[in-house]
Design a protein around this motif. Structure first.
Motif, PDB file in Angstrom:
ATOM      1  N   LYS A   7       0.737  -1.178   0.004  1.00 37.41           N
ATOM      2  CA  LYS A   7      -0.088  -0.021  -0.086  1.00 37.41           C
ATOM      3  C   LYS A   7       0.925   1.254   0.017  1.00 37.41           C
ATOM      4  N   LEU A   8       1.860   1.128   0.766  1.00 34.65           N
ATOM      5  CA  LEU A   8       2.718   2.370   0.901  1.00 34.65           C
ATOM      6  C   LEU A   8       3.477   2.790  -0.566  1.00 34.65           C
ATOM      7  N   MET A   9       3.957   1.617  -1.061  1.00 35.88           N
ATOM      8  CA  MET A   9       4.711   1.533  -2.543  1.00 35.88           C
ATOM      9  C   MET A   9       3.494   2.225  -3.629  1.00 35.88           C
ATOM     10  N   ILE A  10       2.444   1.732  -3.495  1.00 39.07           N
ATOM     11  CA  ILE A  10       1.273   2.182  -4.395  1.00 39.07           C
ATOM     12  C   ILE A  10       1.175   3.589  -4.206  1.00 39.07           C
ATOM     13  N   THR A  60      -2.604   8.754   2.301  1.00 42.60           N
ATOM     14  CA  THR A  60      -2.560   7.251   2.640  1.00 42.60           C
ATOM     15  C   THR A  60      -1.058   7.102   3.298  1.00 42.60           C
ATOM     16  N   ILE A  61      -0.233   7.893   2.999  1.00 43.47           N
ATOM     17  CA  ILE A  61       0.980   7.816   3.595  1.00 43.47           C
ATOM     18  C   ILE A  61       0.929   8.188   4.848  1.00 43.47           C
ATOM     19  N   SER A  66       1.020   7.688  11.149  1.00 43.17           N
ATOM     20  CA  SER A  66       0.356   7.963  12.513  1.00 43.17           C
ATOM     21  C   SER A  66       0.102   6.671  13.264  1.00 43.17           C
ATOM     22  N   ARG A  67       0.325   5.463  12.743  1.00 40.46           N
ATOM     23  CA  ARG A  67       0.290   4.260  13.303  1.00 40.46           C
ATOM     24  C   ARG A  67       1.574   3.856  14.221  1.00 40.46           C
TER      25      ARG A  67
END
Length: 69
Positions: A7-10, A60-61, A66-67
């Motif tokens: 998800k982070l790469m996309i 998204t990033i 924040s997690r």
């Protein structure tokens, strides 16, 4: 349902695409007089769409940053 790394790469690719295309289209529409007289609403919407793609990727990033793991 994808892995967090995917998800982070996309999201990074989305930010790259939106950051390259969106602001450049908006600036050319604002500052180039011949282009803004020829361009219809479609080119404005395209520029705003690319800017929204970049904003979505950044959000998204931000949600992953924040997690706490």
């Amino acid at each position: 349902k994808a892995a967090a790394s995917r998800k982070l790469m996309i999201a990074g690719y989305l930010v790259l695409i939106g950051a390259l295309c969106g602001p450049s289209l908006l600036l050319s529409l604002v500052f180039v007089s011949q282009l803004s007289s020829v361009a219809g609403i479609g080119l404005w919407l395209l520029a705003l769409g690319y800017t929204a793609i970049a904003a979505g990727g950044l959000m998204t990033i931000r949600s992953f940053s924040s997690r706490t793991y």
